[in-house]
Write a protein that holds these residues in place. Sequence first.
Motif, PDB file in Angstrom:
ATOM      1  N   ASP A  62       0.840  -1.196   0.000  1.00 49.93           N
ATOM      2  CA  ASP A  62       0.000   0.000   0.000  1.00 49.93           C
ATOM      3  C   ASP A  62       0.875   1.246   0.000  1.00 49.93           C
ATOM      4  OD1 ASP A  62      -2.760  -1.006   0.214  1.00 49.93           O
ATOM      5  OD2 ASP A  62      -2.061  -1.886   2.101  1.00 49.93           O
ATOM      6  N   ASP A  95      -1.407  -4.492  -4.935  1.00 53.78           N
ATOM      7  CA  ASP A  95      -1.064  -3.154  -4.450  1.00 53.78           C
ATOM      8  C   ASP A  95      -2.288  -2.250  -4.450  1.00 53.78           C
ATOM      9  OD1 ASP A  95      -1.387  -1.950  -6.930  1.00 53.78           O
ATOM     10  OD2 ASP A  95       0.730  -1.682  -7.322  1.00 53.78           O
ATOM     11  N   ARG A 104      -4.430   0.822  -1.633  1.00 51.54           N
ATOM     12  CA  ARG A 104      -4.481   1.761  -0.510  1.00 51.54           C
ATOM     13  C   ARG A 104      -4.910   1.077   0.795  1.00 51.54           C
ATOM     14  NH1 ARG A 104      -3.085   3.897  -4.497  1.00 51.54           N
ATOM     15  NH2 ARG A 104      -3.217   6.068  -5.139  1.00 51.54           N
ATOM     16  N   ASP A 105      -5.671  -0.009   0.650  1.00 52.61           N
ATOM     17  CA  ASP A 105      -6.280  -0.634   1.827  1.00 52.61           C
ATOM     18  C   ASP A 105      -6.051  -2.146   1.821  1.00 52.61           C
ATOM     19  OD1 ASP A 105      -7.747  -1.187  -0.420  1.00 52.61           O
ATOM     20  OD2 ASP A 105      -9.684  -1.137   0.589  1.00 52.61           O
ATOM     21  N   LEU A 149      -6.781   5.449   3.469  1.00 55.89           N
ATOM     22  CA  LEU A 149      -5.377   5.070   3.313  1.00 55.89           C
ATOM     23  C   LEU A 149      -4.645   5.290   4.634  1.00 55.89           C
ATOM     24  CD1 LEU A 149      -2.713   4.526   1.708  1.00 55.89           C
ATOM     25  CD2 LEU A 149      -2.729   6.938   1.094  1.00 55.89           C
TER      26      LEU A 149
END
Length: 234
Positions: A13, A137, A139-140, A201
Motif C-alpha cells: 500500500d 497493491d 491503498r487498503d 489510506l
Amino acid sequence: MERNNKKITIAIDGFSSSGKSTMAKVLARNIGYAYIDSGAMYRAITLFCIENALIDDSGNVNETELERRIGNVSISFEVNPSSGASEVCLDGRNVEGKIRGMRVSNLVSKVAALPFVRRAMVAQQQQMGASKGIVMDGRDIGTTVFPDAEMKVFVDASAETRAHRRYEELKQKGQIASYDEVYRNVCERDHLDMTRAESPLRKADDAYVLDNSDMTIAQQNAWLMCLYNKIINQ
Ligand code: CDP
C-alpha cells in the motif's frame, strides 16, 4: 538462498505514484506470484461512470444508478502477450490505455470513496487472493482486503518526487499533462484517500515502511526481495 514453496499473501500500500506498482510487478514476476493492481479496478469503474454519464466533471456521481448497475459490471485482467503485464478489462474490453490519463485520475478518488463501490471491489479482490500466492497493491490491501497478509509494505516518498515520476511516466506514454496539474492531482488524491470514511489510506500497524524518495528502481526491488526472503524463511 533456497526457495521455500510456502505461498503467502503480499500487500503493498501507499501514496499515489509512490512506485508501488513498479515494485509489486517485479516482485510478483521474480517469485512466480499473480499480480493485481487494485487501483486499476477503481480506475476502470471510474471509466465506466464517465462512459455512461454517471459522473460530472466535479466528481458528482449518480450513486443510485451506479449502485443499481455495479453488480453487472465485469472487471477482469488479461496478460499482454508482448509485455507480459496484466492489463485491466472493463466488460471484456481492454481499457488499460484509457484509465491512466488525467480525466480518470482527476475523478477516481471520488468514485473510490463510495462505500458500495469499495464493497464490490474488495469482495472481488479477496476472491482473487483466496488461494494466496498473490501480490496486490493499493491503498487498503494490508488493512481491509488482506488484514492477515504475511507480508505488508507501506510505500512513501515526497509529493514532489512522486509528481515528477508520474509526470515523466505520462510524458513517455504521450499523455498530455503539465507538471503542476500532476502535482495538484497527487496531493488531492492523497488527501481524499486519507480522509474518506470507508477504509482510508493508512499504514497497517504491522507493515514495513519503505521511503523510496532517494532510491533507484533497482534498489527498491532489492529491498523488497530481501524482505520477502526474510519473511518466507521465518
Ligand atoms: O498509481 P496511482 O498511485 O496513481 O493510483 P492507483 O493505484 O491507480 O489508484 C487510483 C486511485 O484509486 C487512488 O487514488 C485511490 O483513490 C483509489 N484506490 C483505492 O481507493 N483503493 C485501492 N485499494 C486502490 C486504489
